[in-house]
Design a protein around this motif. Structure first.
Motif, PDB file in Angstrom:
ATOM      1  N   TYR A  83      45.131  46.671  38.839  1.00 23.86           N
ATOM      2  CA  TYR A  83      44.120  47.194  39.765  1.00 23.86           C
ATOM      3  C   TYR A  83      42.779  46.506  39.523  1.00 23.86           C
ATOM      4  O   TYR A  83      42.119  46.053  40.447  1.00 23.86           O
ATOM      5  N   GLU A  84      42.410  46.419  38.227  1.00 21.22           N
ATOM      6  CA  GLU A  84      41.141  45.763  37.862  1.00 21.22           C
ATOM      7  C   GLU A  84      41.150  44.300  38.283  1.00 21.22           C
ATOM      8  O   GLU A  84      40.170  43.784  38.817  1.00 21.22           O
ATOM      9  N   ALA A  85      42.277  43.631  38.051  1.00 14.30           N
ATOM     10  CA  ALA A  85      42.391  42.205  38.388  1.00 14.30           C
ATOM     11  C   ALA A  85      42.168  41.981  39.885  1.00 14.30           C
ATOM     12  O   ALA A  85      41.545  41.005  40.288  1.00 14.30           O
ATOM     13  N   GLY A  86      42.649  42.897  40.693  1.00 12.10           N
ATOM     14  CA  GLY A  86      42.515  42.740  42.131  1.00 12.10           C
ATOM     15  C   GLY A  86      41.190  43.213  42.687  1.00 12.10           C
ATOM     16  O   GLY A  86      40.888  42.990  43.853  1.00 12.10           O
ATOM     17  N   HIS A  87      40.397  43.902  41.858  1.00 13.51           N
ATOM     18  CA  HIS A  87      39.137  44.456  42.356  1.00 13.51           C
ATOM     19  C   HIS A  87      37.893  43.855  41.722  1.00 13.51           C
ATOM     20  O   HIS A  87      36.802  44.370  41.859  1.00 13.51           O
ATOM     21  N   LYS A  88      38.079  42.742  41.017  1.00  8.88           N
ATOM     22  CA  LYS A  88      36.921  42.040  40.442  1.00  8.88           C
ATOM     23  C   LYS A  88      36.484  40.988  41.440  1.00  8.88           C
ATOM     24  O   LYS A  88      37.335  40.387  42.097  1.00  8.88           O
ATOM     25  N   PRO A  89      35.180  40.716  41.541  1.00 12.05           N
ATOM     26  CA  PRO A  89      34.782  39.611  42.415  1.00 12.05           C
ATOM     27  C   PRO A  89      35.340  38.304  41.837  1.00 12.05           C
ATOM     28  O   PRO A  89      35.496  38.181  40.621  1.00 12.05           O
ATOM     29  N   ALA A  90      35.658  37.362  42.698  1.00 16.04           N
ATOM     30  CA  ALA A  90      36.303  36.109  42.277  1.00 16.04           C
ATOM     31  C   ALA A  90      35.573  35.429  41.126  1.00 16.04           C
ATOM     32  O   ALA A  90      36.194  34.860  40.221  1.00 16.04           O
ATOM     33  N   SER A  91      34.223  35.521  41.139  1.00  9.22           N
ATOM     34  CA  SER A  91      33.438  34.853  40.096  1.00  9.22           C
ATOM     35  C   SER A  91      33.656  35.493  38.725  1.00  9.22           C
ATOM     36  O   SER A  91      33.515  34.846  37.701  1.00  9.22           O
ATOM     37  N   LYS A  92      33.994  36.785  38.705  1.00  7.08           N
ATOM     38  CA  LYS A  92      34.158  37.508  37.437  1.00  7.08           C
ATOM     39  C   LYS A  92      35.576  37.431  36.876  1.00  7.08           C
ATOM     40  O   LYS A  92      35.832  37.872  35.770  1.00  7.08           O
ATOM     41  N   ARG A  93      36.508  36.911  37.673  1.00  7.57           N
ATOM     42  CA  ARG A  93      37.890  36.869  37.198  1.00  7.57           C
ATOM     43  C   ARG A  93      38.016  35.951  36.009  1.00  7.57           C
ATOM     44  O   ARG A  93      37.497  34.840  36.020  1.00  7.57           O
ATOM     45  N   ALA A  94      38.719  36.438  34.988  1.00  4.05           N
ATOM     46  CA  ALA A  94      38.839  35.692  33.732  1.00  4.05           C
ATOM     47  C   ALA A  94      39.601  34.391  33.939  1.00  4.05           C
ATOM     48  O   ALA A  94      40.671  34.367  34.541  1.00  4.05           O
ATOM     49  N   LYS A  95      39.045  33.328  33.429  1.00  2.00           N
ATOM     50  CA  LYS A  95      39.743  32.048  33.426  1.00  2.00           C
ATOM     51  C   LYS A  95      40.610  32.069  32.176  1.00  2.00           C
ATOM     52  O   LYS A  95      40.129  32.338  31.084  1.00  2.00           O
ATOM     53  N   SER A  96      41.889  31.810  32.351  1.00  2.00           N
ATOM     54  CA  SER A  96      42.806  31.853  31.226  1.00  2.00           C
ATOM     55  C   SER A  96      42.431  30.775  30.212  1.00  2.00           C
ATOM     56  O   SER A  96      42.152  29.631  30.589  1.00  2.00           O
ATOM     57  N   ALA A  97      42.405  31.164  28.940  1.00  2.00           N
ATOM     58  CA  ALA A  97      42.051  30.222  27.872  1.00  2.00           C
ATOM     59  C   ALA A  97      43.054  29.067  27.853  1.00  2.00           C
ATOM     60  O   ALA A  97      42.682  27.915  27.744  1.00  2.00           O
ATOM     61  N   SER A  98      44.325  29.426  27.967  1.00  3.63           N
ATOM     62  CA  SER A  98      45.345  28.387  27.943  1.00  3.63           C
ATOM     63  C   SER A  98      46.259  28.537  29.153  1.00  3.63           C
ATOM     64  O   SER A  98      47.032  29.483  29.235  1.00  3.63           O
ATOM     65  N   THR A  99      46.156  27.604  30.066  1.00  4.08           N
ATOM     66  CA  THR A  99      47.007  27.631  31.251  1.00  4.08           C
ATOM     67  C   THR A  99      48.447  27.401  30.832  1.00  4.08           C
ATOM     68  O   THR A  99      49.363  27.918  31.438  1.00  4.08           O
ATOM     69  N   GLU A 100      48.599  26.660  29.720  1.00  3.73           N
ATOM     70  CA  GLU A 100      49.932  26.343  29.212  1.00  3.73           C
ATOM     71  C   GLU A 100      50.717  27.613  28.870  1.00  3.73           C
ATOM     72  O   GLU A 100      51.851  27.782  29.274  1.00  3.73           O
ATOM     73  N   SER A 101      50.070  28.513  28.101  1.00 10.39           N
ATOM     74  CA  SER A 101      50.766  29.738  27.689  1.00 10.39           C
ATOM     75  C   SER A 101      51.061  30.626  28.889  1.00 10.39           C
ATOM     76  O   SER A 101      52.089  31.291  28.951  1.00 10.39           O
ATOM     77  N   LYS A 102      50.144  30.613  29.873  1.00 10.37           N
ATOM     78  CA  LYS A 102      50.322  31.411  31.088  1.00 10.37           C
ATOM     79  C   LYS A 102      51.547  30.904  31.856  1.00 10.37           C
ATOM     80  O   LYS A 102      52.394  31.691  32.284  1.00 10.37           O
ATOM     81  N   THR A 103      51.644  29.583  31.998  1.00  8.27           N
ATOM     82  CA  THR A 103      52.768  28.966  32.712  1.00  8.27           C
ATOM     83  C   THR A 103      54.069  29.282  32.004  1.00  8.27           C
ATOM     84  O   THR A 103      55.057  29.625  32.630  1.00  8.27           O
TER      85      THR A 103
END
Length: 175
Positions: A83-103
């Motif tokens: 819910y929080e992820a979908g209701h944050k403004p785009a600028s506030k959304r956390a950039k994943s530290a490691s895209t590799e681990s996310k993938t």
């Protein structure tokens, strides 16, 4: 990532004044279609619904997380995060530290789901799930939902539903 047509269906439901759960229904339908197409499987109908609701919350649908005691703490926490992820403004959304681990995590999840069968999204499984979910609600709650549905349907929708009902009655009378 939800498909464009799913997002559009959810948006049009919102414009029509439908409940958040109805808006979320577009995402649940998409998930059921994915399982039926063989993109991945699910353990149960409940899991297909849960994945759809999670996507809906992340896409910004106002589906409140379940109240305490309704589900497990883990499920509620996940719903709150979505819910929080979908209701944050785009600028506030956390950039994943490691895209590799996310993938990697995403790929692992998909691999696990691919091993499951498509039985969980069969017509019988979905019917059983919706029936048991409805039976957990009170008659007045179900009645109120039906009344709201009729209100938000609009004149054309009501007319179409009446025609369909008449057609179904006529078809059943012949059997």
């Amino acid at each position: 990532m939800p498909e464009k047509k799913t997002m559009e269906r959810a948006r049009s439901a919102k414009r029509a004044g439908k409940a958040p759960s109805t808006q979320a229904g577009a995402f649940v339908n998409e998930e059921i279609d994915h399982v039926r197409e063989g993109k991945h499987g699910v353990k149960s109908a409940k899991q297909a619904v849960a994945i759809g609701l999670s996507k809906a919350r992340r896409a910004g649908v106002d589906m409140k997380p379940p109240a305490r005691g309704k589900t497990s703490t883990a499920t509620r926490k996940k719903a709150e995060k979505d819910y929080e992820a979908g209701h944050k403004p785009a600028s506030k959304r956390a950039k994943s530290a490691s895209t590799e681990s996310k993938t990697k995590r995403s790929r692992t999840t998909t691999a696990v789901l691919k091993r499951e069968s498509g039985e969980g999204a069969s017509h019988r499984a979905m019917s059983k799930q919706s029936h048991s979910a409805a039976s957990r609600r009170s008659a007045s709650s179900r009645s109120a939902a039906a009344k709201k549905a009729a209100r938000t349907k609009g004149a054309a929708g009501r007319s179409a539903a009446a025609k369909k009902a008449a057609h179904t009655r006529a078809a059943r009378a012949h059997h």
